[in-house]
Design an enzyme around this catalytic site. Structure first.
Site, PDB file in Angstrom:
ATOM      1  N   ASP A 151       0.830  -1.205   0.000  1.00 35.09           N
ATOM      2  CA  ASP A 151       0.000   0.000   0.000  1.00 35.09           C
ATOM      3  C   ASP A 151       0.860   1.248   0.000  1.00 35.09           C
ATOM      4  OD1 ASP A 151      -2.193  -1.508   0.040  1.00 35.09           O
ATOM      5  OD2 ASP A 151      -2.910  -0.914   2.034  1.00 35.09           O
TER       6      ASP A 151
ATOM      7  N   TYR B  63       2.233   2.007  -3.389  1.00 30.79           N
ATOM      8  CA  TYR B  63       1.131   2.453  -4.255  1.00 30.79           C
ATOM      9  C   TYR B  63       0.751   3.898  -3.905  1.00 30.79           C
ATOM     10  CZ  TYR B  63      -3.442   2.474  -6.561  1.00 30.79           C
ATOM     11  OH  TYR B  63      -4.523   2.790  -7.349  1.00 30.79           O
ATOM     12  N   ASP B  64       0.590   4.143  -2.598  1.00 31.91           N
ATOM     13  CA  ASP B  64       0.193   5.490  -2.168  1.00 31.91           C
ATOM     14  C   ASP B  64       1.217   6.529  -2.588  1.00 31.91           C
ATOM     15  OD1 ASP B  64      -1.965   4.319  -1.071  1.00 31.91           O
ATOM     16  OD2 ASP B  64      -1.284   4.442   1.012  1.00 31.91           O
TER      17      ASP B  64
ATOM     18  N   SER C 127     -34.234  -9.981 -18.151  1.00 29.31           N
ATOM     19  CA  SER C 127     -34.193 -10.540 -16.801  1.00 29.31           C
ATOM     20  C   SER C 127     -34.066 -12.059 -16.936  1.00 29.31           C
ATOM     21  CB  SER C 127     -35.484 -10.128 -16.107  1.00 29.31           C
ATOM     22  OG  SER C 127     -35.482 -10.640 -14.826  1.00 29.31           O
ATOM     23  N   LEU C 128     -34.133 -12.786 -15.837  1.00 29.41           N
ATOM     24  CA  LEU C 128     -33.989 -14.241 -15.922  1.00 29.41           C
ATOM     25  C   LEU C 128     -35.214 -14.935 -15.360  1.00 29.41           C
ATOM     26  CD1 LEU C 128     -30.312 -14.801 -14.702  1.00 29.41           C
ATOM     27  CD2 LEU C 128     -31.151 -14.960 -17.037  1.00 29.41           C
TER      28      LEU C 128
ATOM     29  N   GLU D 142     -22.738 -19.727 -12.569  1.00 29.22           N
ATOM     30  CA  GLU D 142     -22.085 -18.565 -11.930  1.00 29.22           C
ATOM     31  C   GLU D 142     -22.844 -18.212 -10.660  1.00 29.22           C
ATOM     32  OE1 GLU D 142     -22.358 -15.420 -14.807  1.00 29.22           O
ATOM     33  OE2 GLU D 142     -21.351 -16.625 -16.325  1.00 29.22           O
TER      34      GLU D 142
ATOM     35  N   LYS E 118     -24.976 -15.915  -8.375  1.00 35.58           N
ATOM     36  CA  LYS E 118     -25.907 -14.824  -8.665  1.00 35.58           C
ATOM     37  C   LYS E 118     -25.712 -13.749  -7.601  1.00 35.58           C
ATOM     38  CE  LYS E 118     -30.800 -14.021  -9.682  1.00 35.58           C
ATOM     39  NZ  LYS E 118     -30.870 -12.760  -8.994  1.00 35.58           N
TER      40      LYS E 118
ATOM     41  N   ASP F 156     -26.053 -10.581  -5.424  1.00 35.32           N
ATOM     42  CA  ASP F 156     -27.248  -9.842  -5.025  1.00 35.32           C
ATOM     43  C   ASP F 156     -26.950  -8.346  -5.013  1.00 35.32           C
ATOM     44  OD1 ASP F 156     -29.790  -9.441  -4.303  1.00 35.32           O
ATOM     45  OD2 ASP F 156     -29.605 -10.169  -2.249  1.00 35.32           O
TER      46      ASP F 156
ATOM     47  N   ARG G 197     -30.222  -0.684 -14.881  1.00 33.24           N
ATOM     48  CA  ARG G 197     -31.102  -1.461 -15.742  1.00 33.24           C
ATOM     49  C   ARG G 197     -32.450  -0.757 -15.930  1.00 33.24           C
ATOM     50  NH1 ARG G 197     -34.977  -5.420 -14.965  1.00 33.24           N
ATOM     51  NH2 ARG G 197     -35.304  -6.625 -16.853  1.00 33.24           N
TER      52      ARG G 197
ATOM     53  N   GLU H 142     -22.904  -6.618 -12.297  1.00 30.62           N
ATOM     54  CA  GLU H 142     -23.648  -6.369 -11.070  1.00 30.62           C
ATOM     55  C   GLU H 142     -22.809  -5.476 -10.159  1.00 30.62           C
ATOM     56  OE1 GLU H 142     -26.440  -7.849 -11.446  1.00 30.62           O
ATOM     57  OE2 GLU H 142     -27.422  -7.930  -9.482  1.00 30.62           O
TER      58      GLU H 142
ATOM     59  N   TYR I 103     -20.479 -10.083 -16.223  1.00 29.09           N
ATOM     60  CA  TYR I 103     -20.760 -11.454 -16.647  1.00 29.09           C
ATOM     61  C   TYR I 103     -21.368 -11.558 -18.035  1.00 29.09           C
ATOM     62  CZ  TYR I 103     -24.987  -9.691 -14.396  1.00 29.09           C
ATOM     63  OH  TYR I 103     -26.029  -8.901 -14.007  1.00 29.09           O
TER      64      TYR I 103
ATOM     65  N   LYS J  65     -26.195 -20.977 -17.324  1.00 25.31           N
ATOM     66  CA  LYS J  65     -26.253 -20.477 -18.708  1.00 25.31           C
ATOM     67  C   LYS J  65     -25.722 -21.538 -19.658  1.00 25.31           C
ATOM     68  CE  LYS J  65     -25.126 -15.895 -17.000  1.00 25.31           C
ATOM     69  NZ  LYS J  65     -24.167 -14.801 -16.918  1.00 25.31           N
TER      70      LYS J  65
ATOM     71  N   LYS K  13     -32.917 -19.767  -7.467  1.00 26.57           N
ATOM     72  CA  LYS K  13     -32.968 -18.862  -6.314  1.00 26.57           C
ATOM     73  C   LYS K  13     -32.867 -19.654  -5.011  1.00 26.57           C
ATOM     74  CE  LYS K  13     -34.257 -14.837  -6.525  1.00 26.57           C
ATOM     75  NZ  LYS K  13     -35.135 -13.967  -7.282  1.00 26.57           N
TER      76      LYS K  13
ATOM     77  N   CYS L   3     -32.169   6.853  31.374  1.00 25.27           N
ATOM     78  CA  CYS L   3     -31.088   5.924  31.081  1.00 25.27           C
ATOM     79  C   CYS L   3     -31.200   4.723  32.033  1.00 25.27           C
ATOM     80  CB  CYS L   3     -29.750   6.632  31.273  1.00 25.27           C
ATOM     81  SG  CYS L   3     -28.354   5.492  31.306  1.00 25.27           S
TER      82      CYS L   3
ATOM     83  N   CYS M  88     -28.000   4.967  34.637  1.00 21.16           N
ATOM     84  CA  CYS M  88     -27.750   6.006  35.640  1.00 21.16           C
ATOM     85  C   CYS M  88     -28.991   6.804  36.012  1.00 21.16           C
ATOM     86  CB  CYS M  88     -26.640   6.943  35.163  1.00 21.16           C
ATOM     87  SG  CYS M  88     -27.159   8.012  33.812  1.00 21.16           S
TER      88      CYS M  88
ATOM     89  N   CYS N 238     -28.383   8.759  26.527  1.00 19.96           N
ATOM     90  CA  CYS N 238     -28.142   9.212  27.890  1.00 19.96           C
ATOM     91  C   CYS N 238     -27.145  10.347  27.733  1.00 19.96           C
ATOM     92  CB  CYS N 238     -27.523   8.069  28.702  1.00 19.96           C
ATOM     93  SG  CYS N 238     -26.729   8.664  30.207  1.00 19.96           S
TER      94      CYS N 238
ATOM     95  N   CYS O 117     -22.022   8.842  33.118  1.00 19.35           N
ATOM     96  CA  CYS O 117     -22.852   7.628  33.258  1.00 19.35           C
ATOM     97  C   CYS O 117     -21.932   6.407  33.356  1.00 19.35           C
ATOM     98  CB  CYS O 117     -23.774   7.504  32.055  1.00 19.35           C
ATOM     99  SG  CYS O 117     -24.587   5.897  31.956  1.00 19.35           S
TER     100      CYS O 117
HETATM  101  S1  IVH Z   1     -27.117 -13.055 -16.437  1.00 25.81           S
HETATM  102  C1  IVH Z   1     -29.315 -12.068 -20.210  1.00 25.81           C
HETATM  103  N1  IVH Z   1     -25.414 -13.569 -14.463  1.00 25.81           N
HETATM  104  O1  IVH Z   1     -29.719 -11.425 -11.603  1.00 25.81           O
HETATM  105  C2  IVH Z   1     -28.412 -12.261 -19.035  1.00 25.81           C
HETATM  106  N2  IVH Z   1     -27.300 -12.193 -13.995  1.00 25.81           N
HETATM  107  O2  IVH Z   1     -32.556 -12.314 -11.737  1.00 25.81           O
HETATM  108  C3  IVH Z   1     -28.994 -11.736 -17.820  1.00 25.81           C
HETATM  109  N3  IVH Z   1     -27.360 -11.337 -11.704  1.00 25.81           N
HETATM  110  O3  IVH Z   1     -30.946  -8.950 -13.747  1.00 25.81           O
HETATM  111  C4  IVH Z   1     -28.253 -11.783 -16.591  1.00 25.81           C
HETATM  112  N4  IVH Z   1     -25.489 -12.289 -11.011  1.00 25.81           N
HETATM  113  O4  IVH Z   1     -28.951  -8.338 -12.287  1.00 25.81           O
HETATM  114  C5  IVH Z   1     -26.550 -12.945 -14.827  1.00 25.81           C
HETATM  115  N5  IVH Z   1     -23.811 -14.052 -12.845  1.00 25.81           N
HETATM  116  C6  IVH Z   1     -24.937 -13.435 -13.213  1.00 25.81           C
HETATM  117  C7  IVH Z   1     -25.673 -12.636 -12.314  1.00 25.81           C
HETATM  118  C8  IVH Z   1     -26.857 -12.035 -12.735  1.00 25.81           C
HETATM  119  C9  IVH Z   1     -26.501 -11.505 -10.677  1.00 25.81           C
HETATM  120  C10 IVH Z   1     -28.610 -10.559 -11.626  1.00 25.81           C
HETATM  121  C11 IVH Z   1     -28.844  -9.637 -12.800  1.00 25.81           C
HETATM  122  C12 IVH Z   1     -30.164 -10.053 -13.376  1.00 25.81           C
HETATM  123  C13 IVH Z   1     -30.789 -10.790 -12.238  1.00 25.81           C
HETATM  124  C14 IVH Z   1     -31.796 -11.798 -12.781  1.00 25.81           C
END
Ligand code: IVH
Length: 673
Positions: free
Chosen positions: A35, A38-39, A84-85, A113, A115, A117, A136, A171, A223, A287, A311, A405, A408, A423, A428
């Site tokens: 570090d 780098y700094d 979306s998926l 992969e 997922k 959050d 999105r 993400e 991804y 996928k 999920k 409190c 005290c 407090c 205290c």
């Molecule tokens: S693929 C067409 N890969 O999950 C491809 N999505 O429930 C679409 N997400 O909207 C997405 N990790 O925001 C993909 N490894 C991953 C992901 C991922 C998180 C999210 C993404 C998507 C949501 C779908």
């Protein structure tokens, strides 16, 4: 003329070097330099740029936070809809997915992969330069959050190849520890808490002022490629490797699976192991590997047919709220804690959960005797989500904010703009006790043997009143305490003595200044180098440090305006406690050393280990590589241990780690290093 050319060359050299170091640190997870080094390079780049502002490149590593606050985020139309998926919740759903695909293609090779959050993001690069980033939104229209995305350090402003055009999807998320840290700051400042890392990431990315986003330490993984010019990609594996190769962060737990059964094994393994990850995942994305086969299979209006999101079940449990305990913290905040019927959740048995504040209790309509739903925020902190009102019997008891409190008896006050009751009596006993506990705690002065019960005894026997009194204790006084012989008295005195040479950052942290956590304490030590510098400090002096915002600055100034605090610090200095950053250099003995932690330790949390190691100049990395110096063996060694053994890396246990940390903190050269 020559001098100009020289400056130009040095600037591009520094930029390139920093980019390369960033790539190794953020993308490969294998830091190349310490570090400090780098700094120093970064500071040199900043210095030259401030002397020659006309030479600043718009994508220089120093130019992440640019532009002022926005009024609102401009709307943007995506070049292609961001799909979306479809979801799967069981092995049966996966089998169905597999069967549907099998009708169209025989090439059923999958990539699994994690997922992540977080929030979906689309980022555009032109000729390798970051041009635009959009949320999105509804998939067709998103918001232009380019200014904020530029502040995320793991997202490069310039790629390693000048690809004519590239739009990638990924993400944005907040690591668990960062989420806990942010909520701790919010709680101390009386602000609103975020329910989970995803909300915290969304709230942080949607800040109109990019300085705030920059302070929130967001991260990203990519991804998918939405559009690309000049390159052809054939499979998901190739795509992920390509993204990493050009300098984008890619989560590396992905695997290729040759059957849906193998996919399900991966799902199950990650469902149990997910609590070990430094970020939250809510499932697994499956996928089809071949991009060619994907185009044959196609998409529906909402989601691709060639992918599915498995999920995980949310980890929520029902239990009974048996009572509420009120605890007074060192800053006077009176915090309500739920006492619960013990219940196993996300790997541990939970019997207490923070209720945070009384507004939350009122808003969630929680009563004693209720059946409540609990989860772990950020996968770590137990929290009551809601009361199951339909299960009430009528016997439940309302939880009222405190009038006084509990320790005290002074009035409990609620300051304007704050949610917490405090407090306000600085004498205290509960506040004093907590301040002492905090001062002696591991991340601060790390005084072994000086835990809450010992401190309680010292207070009860009138041996200490304030932190500086610890340094005036003698063996005779101590040996009169319960369960304390001459030997343990001497041990404690030795530990107190050793704490005198702790780095300045530990002392600053130990003072317990409102809103000053370990990171801020370290920044303050690095920037001001001497505790005396704070006696006259102004908010403007503090605001020059980009990571310090107005609330923290005001709190620090406030603290040093209190004569009692100044007196305490002067007494600490007179007792021989280190008050300068000089000692940091002596103790930065782990400089450049890279540790990897496998699973949990008995005595220390991951955050504590990280802090102790980084206080001494070392680093914790998340995966084992040839650059790793030590593997710290925790309770779940698994793959990391195997890899470390293969690479011949030194493997140490918790006790050896303590030896390293203690020896180094006394600035001795440890044998183990
Ligand atoms: S693929 C067409 N890969 O999950 C491809 N999505 O429930 C679409 N997400 O909207 C997405 N990790 O925001 C993909 N490894 C991953 C992901 C991922 C998180 C999210 C993404 C998507 C949501 C779908």
């Amino acid at each position: 003329m020559d001098a100009d050319k020289h400056i130009h060359e040095r600037l591009s050299e520094l930029e390139e070097q920093i980019r390369e170091y960033d790539y190794h640190y953020y993308i490969l997870d294998q830091p190349l330099v310490s570090d400090n080094k780098y700094d120093a390079l970064f500071a040199e780049l900043k210095r030259i740029e401030s002397e020659h502002p006309e030479l600043i490149a718009p994508n220089s590593p120093t130019q992440r936070v640019g532009g002022g606050a926005l009024e609102k985020f401009p709307a943007l139309q995506h070049s292609k809809p961001l799909l979306s998926l479809d979801n799967a919740f069981s092995f049966h759903d996966l089998l169905e997915f597999n069967r549907r695909l099998n009708k169209i293609t025989a090439d059923l090779e999958y990539v699994c992969e994690l997922k992540i959050d977080g929030l979906s993001i689309a980022v555009t690069y032109e000729n390798g330069i970051l041009k635009q980033a959009a949320t999105r939104g509804n998939g067709i229209m998103g918001e232009d959050v380019t200014q904020n995305v530029r502040t995320i350090k793991s997202i490069p402003l310039k790629l390693r190849r000048p690809i004519p055009f590239l739009e990638v999807r990924g993400e944005i998320f907040m690591p668990k520890q960062e989420f806990l840290y942010l909520n701790q700051l919010q709680a101390e400042g009386g602000g609103k808490l975020f329910a989970n890392p995803r909300n915290a990431a969304a709230g942080s990315l949607r800040q109109l002022n990019p300085v705030i986003t920059a302070n929130r330490k967001l991260a990203a993984y990519f991804y998918d490629v939405i559009l690309i010019q000049g390159y052809e990609l054939n499979s998901q594996i190739e795509l992920l490797e390509f993204l990493k190769d050009i300098g984008l962060p890619v989560q590396k737990s992905y695997v290729k699976s040759n059957s849906i059964e193998e996919v399900y094994e991966y799902v199950q393994a990650n469902e149990t192991d997910r609590h070990e990850l430094p970020f939250e995942i809510d499932g697994i994305v499956v996928k089809l590997n071949s991009l060619h086969e994907r185009s044959k299979i196609g998409v529906t209006a909402k989601s691709p047919r060639w992918a599915i999101a498995y999920k995980f079940k949310a980890e929520e449990k029902e239990t009974k709220l048996l009572g509420v305990e009120l605890n007074v913290g060192r800053t006077g905040i009176i915090a309500p804690t739920a006492l619960l019927q013990p219940v196993p959740i996300a790997g541990t048995t939970v019997s207490r959960a923070s209720l945070h504040n009384f507004d939350l209790i009122r808003d969630r309509d929680i009563k004693i005797g209720d059946t409540v739903l609990i989860h772990k925020a950020g996968d770590i902190i137990p929290e009551v989500i809601e009361a199951l009102v339909v299960m009430r019997t009528g016997e439940e008891e309302e939880i009222k904010p405190p009038l006084e409190c509990p320790a005290c008896g002074s009035a409990a006050v609620r300051l304007e703009g704050e949610v917490a009751y405090r407090c306000d009596n600085i004498n205290c006993p509960a506040r004093i006790k907590e301040s002492l506990v905090f001062f002696a705690s591991r991340p601060a002065m790390n005084i072994e043997g000086l835990g809450p019960s010992m401190i309680e005894q010292l207070l009860k026997n009138d041996l200490v009143h304030r932190v500086e009194d610890l340094y005036a204790l003698d063996a005779q006084q101590l040996s009169k305490l319960d369960n304390m012989g001459i030997k343990s008295a001497n041990n404690l005195l030795n530990a107190i003595e050793a704490s005198k040479s702790k780095p300045l950052a530990c002392l600053i942290l130990g003072l317990g200044i409102n809103l000053v956590g370990a990171k801020t304490a370290r920044l303050l030590a690095e920037n001001f180098l001497d505790i005396n510098a704070f006696f006259e400090i102004s908010e403007d002096d503090l605001l020059r440090i980009p990571e310090i915002g107005p609330k923290i600055a005001a709190s620090i100034v406030n603290y040093f305006q209190e004569p009692r605090n100044i007196e305490s610090i002067r007494n600490l200095i007179n007792s021989g406690v280190n008050y300068t950053a000089e000692c940091n250099r002596l103790t930065g003995i782990l400089e450049g050393k890279i540790f990897v932690l496998s699973g949990g330790l008995e005595k220390y949390s991951r955050l504590e280990v990280e802090e102790m190691i980084s206080n001494l100049g070392g680093k914790i990395s998340s995966s084992v590589s040839t650059k790793t110096d030590y593997l710290i063996l925790g309770d779940k060694p698994g793959q990391k241990l195997k890899k470390a053994q293969e690479l011949g890396i030194t493997i140490i246990g918790e006790t050896e780690l303590e030896v390293i940390l203690n020896r180094t903190s006394m600035s001795e050269q440890p044998e183990l290093l």
